[in-house]
Scaffold this motif. Sequence first.
Motif, PDB file in Angstrom:
ATOM      1  N   GLY A  56       0.815  -1.256  -0.019  1.00 40.76           N
ATOM      2  CA  GLY A  56       0.020   0.032   0.063  1.00 40.76           C
ATOM      3  C   GLY A  56       0.847   1.258  -0.030  1.00 40.76           C
ATOM      4  O   GLY A  56       0.166   2.344  -0.334  1.00 40.76           O
ATOM      5  N   ASP A  57       2.083   1.359   0.191  1.00 40.07           N
ATOM      6  CA  ASP A  57       3.081   2.421   0.143  1.00 40.07           C
ATOM      7  C   ASP A  57       3.117   2.803  -1.331  1.00 40.07           C
ATOM      8  O   ASP A  57       3.389   1.939  -2.188  1.00 40.07           O
ATOM      9  N   LYS A  58       3.001   4.232  -1.356  1.00 39.73           N
ATOM     10  CA  LYS A  58       3.475   4.731  -2.698  1.00 39.73           C
ATOM     11  C   LYS A  58       4.813   5.042  -2.680  1.00 39.73           C
ATOM     12  O   LYS A  58       5.334   5.668  -1.782  1.00 39.73           O
ATOM     13  N   VAL A  59       5.484   4.687  -3.723  1.00 44.27           N
ATOM     14  CA  VAL A  59       7.017   4.438  -3.874  1.00 44.27           C
ATOM     15  C   VAL A  59       7.424   5.296  -5.191  1.00 44.27           C
ATOM     16  O   VAL A  59       6.756   5.246  -6.338  1.00 44.27           O
ATOM     17  N   ILE A  60       8.583   5.584  -5.198  1.00 41.56           N
ATOM     18  CA  ILE A  60       9.386   6.112  -6.499  1.00 41.56           C
ATOM     19  C   ILE A  60      10.474   5.117  -6.594  1.00 41.56           C
ATOM     20  O   ILE A  60      11.421   5.164  -5.456  1.00 41.56           O
ATOM     21  N   THR A  61      10.635   4.549  -7.693  1.00 39.79           N
ATOM     22  CA  THR A  61      11.721   3.987  -7.729  1.00 39.79           C
ATOM     23  C   THR A  61      13.172   4.631  -8.490  1.00 39.79           C
ATOM     24  O   THR A  61      13.023   5.769  -8.541  1.00 39.79           O
ATOM     25  N   LEU A  62      14.553   4.062  -8.368  1.00 41.28           N
ATOM     26  CA  LEU A  62      15.293   4.780  -8.794  1.00 41.28           C
ATOM     27  C   LEU A  62      15.351   5.249 -10.110  1.00 41.28           C
ATOM     28  O   LEU A  62      16.058   5.909 -10.601  1.00 41.28           O
ATOM     29  N   GLY A  63      14.562   4.536 -11.097  1.00 39.18           N
ATOM     30  CA  GLY A  63      14.394   4.915 -12.432  1.00 39.18           C
ATOM     31  C   GLY A  63      13.526   5.797 -12.717  1.00 39.18           C
ATOM     32  O   GLY A  63      12.993   6.372 -13.665  1.00 39.18           O
ATOM     33  N   GLY A  64      12.550   6.209 -11.539  1.00 37.90           N
ATOM     34  CA  GLY A  64      11.554   7.324 -11.677  1.00 37.90           C
ATOM     35  C   GLY A  64      10.275   6.955 -11.810  1.00 37.90           C
ATOM     36  O   GLY A  64       9.280   7.723 -12.040  1.00 37.90           O
ATOM     37  N   ILE A  65      10.065   5.759 -11.662  1.00 36.91           N
ATOM     38  CA  ILE A  65       8.665   5.015 -11.855  1.00 36.91           C
ATOM     39  C   ILE A  65       7.959   5.306 -10.420  1.00 36.91           C
ATOM     40  O   ILE A  65       8.367   4.772  -9.378  1.00 36.91           O
ATOM     41  N   HIS A  66       6.679   5.821 -10.704  1.00 36.06           N
ATOM     42  CA  HIS A  66       5.917   6.047  -9.430  1.00 36.06           C
ATOM     43  C   HIS A  66       4.683   4.886  -9.494  1.00 36.06           C
ATOM     44  O   HIS A  66       4.283   4.568 -10.513  1.00 36.06           O
ATOM     45  N   GLY A  67       4.591   4.397  -8.274  1.00 39.12           N
ATOM     46  CA  GLY A  67       3.575   3.184  -8.228  1.00 39.12           C
ATOM     47  C   GLY A  67       3.229   2.887  -6.735  1.00 39.12           C
ATOM     48  O   GLY A  67       3.609   3.651  -5.895  1.00 39.12           O
ATOM     49  N   LYS A  68       2.520   2.010  -6.474  1.00 40.25           N
ATOM     50  CA  LYS A  68       1.989   1.566  -5.385  1.00 40.25           C
ATOM     51  C   LYS A  68       2.454   0.192  -5.150  1.00 40.25           C
ATOM     52  O   LYS A  68       2.428  -0.721  -5.894  1.00 40.25           O
ATOM     53  N   VAL A  69       2.932  -0.207  -3.975  1.00 43.77           N
ATOM     54  CA  VAL A  69       3.481  -1.579  -3.541  1.00 43.77           C
ATOM     55  C   VAL A  69       2.450  -2.645  -3.180  1.00 43.77           C
ATOM     56  O   VAL A  69       1.390  -2.178  -2.672  1.00 43.77           O
ATOM     57  N   VAL A  70       2.167  -3.668  -4.189  1.00 40.16           N
ATOM     58  CA  VAL A  70       0.974  -4.503  -4.025  1.00 40.16           C
ATOM     59  C   VAL A  70       1.478  -6.022  -3.401  1.00 40.16           C
ATOM     60  O   VAL A  70       0.715  -6.790  -2.571  1.00 40.16           O
ATOM     61  N   ASP A  74      11.288 -10.790   0.616  1.00 42.92           N
ATOM     62  CA  ASP A  74      12.397 -10.317   1.326  1.00 42.92           C
ATOM     63  C   ASP A  74      13.192  -9.505   0.389  1.00 42.92           C
ATOM     64  O   ASP A  74      13.614  -8.477   0.870  1.00 42.92           O
ATOM     65  N   ASP A  75      13.385  -9.799  -0.778  1.00 43.23           N
ATOM     66  CA  ASP A  75      14.024  -8.970  -1.565  1.00 43.23           C
ATOM     67  C   ASP A  75      13.396  -8.811  -3.125  1.00 43.23           C
ATOM     68  O   ASP A  75      14.054  -7.868  -3.854  1.00 43.23           O
ATOM     69  N   VAL A  76      12.349  -8.551  -3.246  1.00 47.27           N
ATOM     70  CA  VAL A  76      11.405  -8.083  -4.318  1.00 47.27           C
ATOM     71  C   VAL A  76      10.006  -7.445  -3.920  1.00 47.27           C
ATOM     72  O   VAL A  76       9.413  -7.890  -2.925  1.00 47.27           O
ATOM     73  N   ALA A  77       9.874  -6.313  -4.806  1.00 45.59           N
ATOM     74  CA  ALA A  77       8.707  -5.792  -4.667  1.00 45.59           C
ATOM     75  C   ALA A  77       7.933  -5.654  -5.818  1.00 45.59           C
ATOM     76  O   ALA A  77       8.609  -5.005  -6.944  1.00 45.59           O
ATOM     77  N   VAL A  78       6.747  -5.820  -5.685  1.00 45.88           N
ATOM     78  CA  VAL A  78       5.764  -5.529  -6.955  1.00 45.88           C
ATOM     79  C   VAL A  78       5.074  -4.433  -6.854  1.00 45.88           C
ATOM     80  O   VAL A  78       4.375  -4.013  -5.778  1.00 45.88           O
ATOM     81  N   VAL A  79       5.221  -3.518  -7.989  1.00 49.63           N
ATOM     82  CA  VAL A  79       4.514  -2.114  -7.877  1.00 49.63           C
ATOM     83  C   VAL A  79       3.622  -2.027  -8.840  1.00 49.63           C
ATOM     84  O   VAL A  79       3.769  -2.542 -10.108  1.00 49.63           O
ATOM     85  N   LEU A  80       2.422  -1.594  -8.379  1.00 49.28           N
ATOM     86  CA  LEU A  80       1.179  -1.309  -9.440  1.00 49.28           C
ATOM     87  C   LEU A  80       1.600   0.073  -9.808  1.00 49.28           C
ATOM     88  O   LEU A  80       1.226   1.078  -9.178  1.00 49.28           O
ATOM     89  N   VAL A  81       1.653   0.109 -11.166  1.00 50.49           N
ATOM     90  CA  VAL A  81       1.910   1.408 -11.912  1.00 50.49           C
ATOM     91  C   VAL A  81       0.744   2.069 -12.376  1.00 50.49           C
ATOM     92  O   VAL A  81       0.452   3.262 -12.132  1.00 50.49           O
ATOM     93  N   ASN A  82      -0.445   1.445 -13.157  1.00 56.63           N
ATOM     94  CA  ASN A  82      -1.570   1.875 -13.353  1.00 56.63           C
ATOM     95  C   ASN A  82      -2.417   0.946 -13.070  1.00 56.63           C
ATOM     96  O   ASN A  82      -2.165  -0.272 -12.322  1.00 56.63           O
ATOM     97  N   ASP A  83      -3.639   0.963 -13.423  1.00 57.71           N
ATOM     98  CA  ASP A  83      -4.745  -0.099 -13.218  1.00 57.71           C
ATOM     99  C   ASP A  83      -4.403  -1.508 -13.408  1.00 57.71           C
ATOM    100  O   ASP A  83      -4.871  -2.491 -12.735  1.00 57.71           O
ATOM    101  N   SER A  84      -3.746  -1.832 -14.495  1.00 53.09           N
ATOM    102  CA  SER A  84      -3.463  -3.066 -14.942  1.00 53.09           C
ATOM    103  C   SER A  84      -1.610  -3.655 -15.010  1.00 53.09           C
ATOM    104  O   SER A  84      -1.395  -4.901 -15.200  1.00 53.09           O
TER     105      SER A  84
END
Length: 109
Positions: A56-70, A74-84
């Motif tokens: 649920g955290d809204k994050v910015i990646t090192l590459g500048g991609i904005h999204g929400k952690v879904v 331990d070492d992987v995060a899946v980020v929802l960038v838009n609805d799909s």
Amino acid sequence: MAGAAAAAEGTQGGAGAWMSLLPFVLMFAIFYFLLIRPQQRRQKTRNMMLANLKKGDKVITLGGIHGKVVELTDDVAVVLVNDSTRLTFNRAAIETVVSSAPASDTKPE
């Protein structure tokens, strides 16, 4: 008299050796307080941010991609960038948390 003069030179020579090391000690102290210590603080803050990352955290990646952690492991995060669109990143690729998800207050009853 010659012995007294040699003894005086010997004590001055020892003090001179310490005085020649003084600039190096001062340079190390300056580097420590201006470069090393602040970098250690930033690294500690970043490690705490990555450890406290949650769904649920809204994050910015090192590459500048904005999204929400879904999803998180331990070492992987899946980020929802838009609805799909879901993108998978290493946890270390998360640069900042823009807004944190509210803490879930689920109490076992």
